[in-house]
Design an enzyme around this catalytic site. Sequence first.
Site, PDB file in Angstrom:
ATOM      1  NE  ARG A  88      -3.311  -0.187   2.878  1.00 14.49           N
ATOM      2  CZ  ARG A  88      -3.810  -0.624   4.041  1.00 14.49           C
ATOM      3  NH1 ARG A  88      -3.655   0.093   5.143  1.00 14.49           N
ATOM      4  NH2 ARG A  88      -4.450  -1.791   4.084  1.00 14.49           N
ATOM      5  CD  GLU A 222      -6.803  -4.486  10.747  1.00 15.97           C
ATOM      6  OE1 GLU A 222      -6.003  -4.902   9.876  1.00 15.97           O
ATOM      7  OE2 GLU A 222      -7.064  -3.278  10.890  1.00 15.97           O
TER       8      GLU A 222
END
Length: 251
Positions: A88, A222
């Site tokens: 990212r 997560e």
Amino acid sequence: MAATTAPATAHARTEPRAPVDFVALSGVDRTIIQEMRYFTPHNFVGERVDGYRRPLCVLTRPAAEALRTAQRRLLRQGYSLKVYDCYRPQRAVDHFVRWAQDLDAEDMKAEFFPDVDKSRLFDDGYIAAKSGHSRGSTVDLTLVKLPARPTRPYRPGEPLVPCYAPQEERFPDNSVDMGTGYDCFDTRSHTLDPRATGAQRANRLRLKATLESLGFVNLAEEWWHYTYKPEPYPDTYFDFPVTAGSLTGHH
């Protein structure tokens, strides 16, 4: 010295490039399904995120090769990996930060953060100014039961359902039931959250056991987030755009 200024300014306008050991995952394993959410409007921002110019998973080679090994094991069990996000760029993280600071930008709240006040996204750890993804060895992923069903495109403006709703009510992702959708800003996304039912918990643990046996470390908050260790670039946050052009010329 004046003669050196022109090339320097010209260079400043060129995009940064990936180091040689960054690869496209599809070149390492083309069987791993890719659904690059930040290239689409189906994410918590509600639009394509800065820096995603192609729906491409880019990773450091060691991370990509470890995923290939994981995929081989899972295929024998009747599953495939599916990646949602890989490397990212820092400019994408900056986009998230700008979005989080705009408290009126809540178009996607009903799906991705139905129960979290947007003003708390930083304090509660859902958004940060730096992401491990920018170092190139972190991946967001899930499991798909084979044969994989196609996932229909998200239609901007369609009715949104909370990311923790029962699977048959959530957006029809072709993932196995993990108890929440991807990028669900909710404590139910914690990998070992006790509200995950038997099958949901088993799915999370199958992903976790497979990846951890190959050197990946899960982020406890997560279920989808894993970082390959040791990271080739533990302290470097890259900003080259997600496109094949960032990788070309490497041999």
